[in-house]
Design a protein around this motif. Sequence first.
Motif, PDB file in Angstrom:
ATOM      1  N   PHE A  74       0.853  -1.192   0.000  1.00  0.00           N
ATOM      2  CA  PHE A  74       0.000   0.000   0.000  1.00  0.00           C
ATOM      3  C   PHE A  74       0.890   1.244   0.000  1.00  0.00           C
ATOM      4  O   PHE A  74       1.301   1.742   1.057  1.00  0.00           O
ATOM      5  N   GLU A  75       1.208   1.733  -1.187  1.00  0.00           N
ATOM      6  CA  GLU A  75       2.168   2.836  -1.311  1.00  0.00           C
ATOM      7  C   GLU A  75       1.636   4.137  -0.731  1.00  0.00           C
ATOM      8  O   GLU A  75       2.392   5.005  -0.313  1.00  0.00           O
ATOM      9  N   THR A  76       0.316   4.303  -0.718  1.00  0.00           N
ATOM     10  CA  THR A  76      -0.269   5.556  -0.217  1.00  0.00           C
ATOM     11  C   THR A  76      -0.428   5.563   1.299  1.00  0.00           C
ATOM     12  O   THR A  76      -0.778   6.586   1.878  1.00  0.00           O
ATOM     13  N   LEU A  77      -0.182   4.439   1.919  1.00  0.00           N
ATOM     14  CA  LEU A  77      -0.384   4.338   3.366  1.00  0.00           C
ATOM     15  C   LEU A  77       0.798   4.959   4.105  1.00  0.00           C
ATOM     16  O   LEU A  77       1.959   4.614   3.844  1.00  0.00           O
ATOM     17  N   SER A  78       0.503   5.877   5.006  1.00  0.00           N
ATOM     18  CA  SER A  78       1.564   6.507   5.808  1.00  0.00           C
ATOM     19  C   SER A  78       1.540   5.934   7.224  1.00  0.00           C
ATOM     20  O   SER A  78       0.584   5.275   7.631  1.00  0.00           O
ATOM     21  N   GLU A 101       3.267   3.454   8.638  1.00  0.00           N
ATOM     22  CA  GLU A 101       3.110   1.993   8.631  1.00  0.00           C
ATOM     23  C   GLU A 101       3.328   1.410  10.029  1.00  0.00           C
ATOM     24  O   GLU A 101       2.629   0.472  10.437  1.00  0.00           O
TER      25      GLU A 101
END
Length: 745
Positions: free
Chosen positions: A433-437, A439
């Motif tokens: 999930f590249e848009t997830l900040s 992590e």
Amino acid sequence: MFRLNGVRTGLTLGVSLVLAAIIYFFAANWGGLDRIEKVFVSAGLVLMFYVVSYALTRFKALPALHAFLSNVFLLGGYISFGTAVALLHQIYNSHADSYTIFMIWAVPAILFAWITRYNPFYVLSYALVHLSLWLYFFPSSMFVVHSEETLMFIGILFAVINLILFALTEMNRLKSAPLRVISFIIFHVSLLVLTNSWEFETYGGWMNIACVAAIGMGFYYFIHIRLNKSILTLNALAASAFAVFKFIELATRHASIAFFFFGLVFVALLLTCNVWFFRTLNKLGNQSPEDAEETPRKKSGDHNHVLVGRVVSVIVTIVGVFIGSVSLIGIVLVASDLNYPEYSLLALALLFIIPMILLPRLNPVVRYTVLTIGYITGMISIVWIDKLGLSVFFIVLSIAGWIRLKGSKQRFFIYGLLNVNVAVILFELLEAFETLSNEFTWVILLLSLLNAVLYALHFTFPESPLRQHVRTGALFFSLLFLFWLTFLGDIFPYSYEVFNILNFTVVTLLVFGFLRREQSLETGLSLIFWFAFLVYKYYDLFWSLLHKSITLALLGVIAITVSYIIARRTDVAEIGGMQNGLLRRNVVLIAIVILVQFGFLGVQAVRSEVLLTTGTTVKLEITPLDPRSLLQGDYIVLNYSISNPPEPFATELEDYRGQHKVKVVLSRDDRGVYVLNRFYKSGEALSDAEVVINGKLNGWGSIRYGIETFFVPEGTGLDVQSKAKFATIRVNAQGDALIEALTEQ
């Protein structure tokens, strides 16, 4: 029994919240009160606690309840006195966390302990005296360099003090079981530190002899003269700690394949000695009647030896696991010429894990240690390899080991490794999930939820040891990860506030829920996280100390009121317990100690006010920093131009080590700023433009004058730091100084 424990817990938590509110309020350094008003408010709060404590002893109804509550308020009054002492240092900008705060705070604790024989006062006295000594030799406000001889003296001083305290408790001159255990442990820790050959190149070797002699004498005394299995077990722990410490010393100097191999041999010897010791310990005191008549020995404290033995066994196992893991990894990394050493680690881990799972008849300590070394090594290898399939495979292997093991401690440890393994898998999955900040925050949240769900599901499991292990592990890690979330940033709007409120609410409910079910382990665990939240939220910068203070005060009053009403409506609070509070039984002596406390607060405030009113005004150049004190709030650390003497003054100080006292003559320059002129010589005359100020060397060429801290309202430190260039101080005829103000010019 639930209502009795619930009432006492509620009252204790309520008073704790009120005390925390007081500390937070004064640490906020609210500008709405001037100096004198702060002094009167702090003294009034101390008086309130003591008056309430005495008033509660006069109640004829529910005497046991009021006696318990009176003791809690007496302890609260003493703690609030310490807060008032710290506040005086804050008001008049004395040293932050200075040893004098804790030394003054310790005196009433010692007197209260002597008068009441109340264990909390014994423990507080011990902690405060040791903290005073530590801060005297190693001040928090400056870095002090001591010679090897001075450091050796400090270590010996701590060892001797604790040896005397232990001897007094052993002879029943001081009747405090906690003090006996703590002093014995710190005595051996002090000796062990003194054997450090890196720090004590000259005397460290000789202290090895003293340490071994103390351990040997401990074995002889507690086996042949006064049998005490609990202390004997702690003595065995000291022996293990000494062996491990020496191993680490050698490892840093002789790291090689051969050494790491001998590390594994050392682990084997350590575990063998551990098994032999506990077998021998179990036989002690179990003689036949004839033997008992021939070899009479005093017995003391045996009722706790099983618990202490378990704790020590766990510690020795952990040490063995640590050394074994380091040695195994060291062998692979040093000896392996392969391009992929992580796969070699994984292969070795499997060789350690699989046989231990399949061979349950091995000695439990040896089996669990070898298995744990394999799991730790395997975890390092799969994190290194970073492949989802291997992580899943290792989870299956961990679950198999968790099921096959029988010990609660071993299963708890493997459960912890399972959480680490799941965290690794979650990180690997969330990378998609590249848009997830944030992590990391999401992983902690998911781990908390997974453990909470597992805890809820355990109620559906059939009654068995496995169910108990799931309950303990899932509860601990769900609380741990929930507590962790209260320190992390937002992952959705207001998530930070939600996690903090949720943590406090859930843990509070769990405390009383477990009390009702009479689950002591779970109650204790929940209380630990409850108090941890209360303490660590002090350093939470997202919520002001003033707002925290108001909230905690309201919660504390509610908790006390609700608990008291419940107690009044039932008679369960009268089951057991003393019928007269400590204050009623020792009213005259305690009243004298309380009067001395108020006398000190008054005298100290008057002396400081006189100095600020009549002292000579001196302007000094500064360079500020901005930290926070636990009891006193935000303050600025001031480094003065006169703190670092230039040549030739610095040459005069080279021969001094440690906190050597000096008197410095200051004179005014063309800007009106005072600068270092010379060191004062006894009897010399001063001009009208010169002032003498007392200082203390730090052993590193710098001088501290006791005016290095300036307390500011919460959140204003950076602003003051950026603007302040000069400090206006007041100096009296004896050379004592206090800060009056910081200025830009």
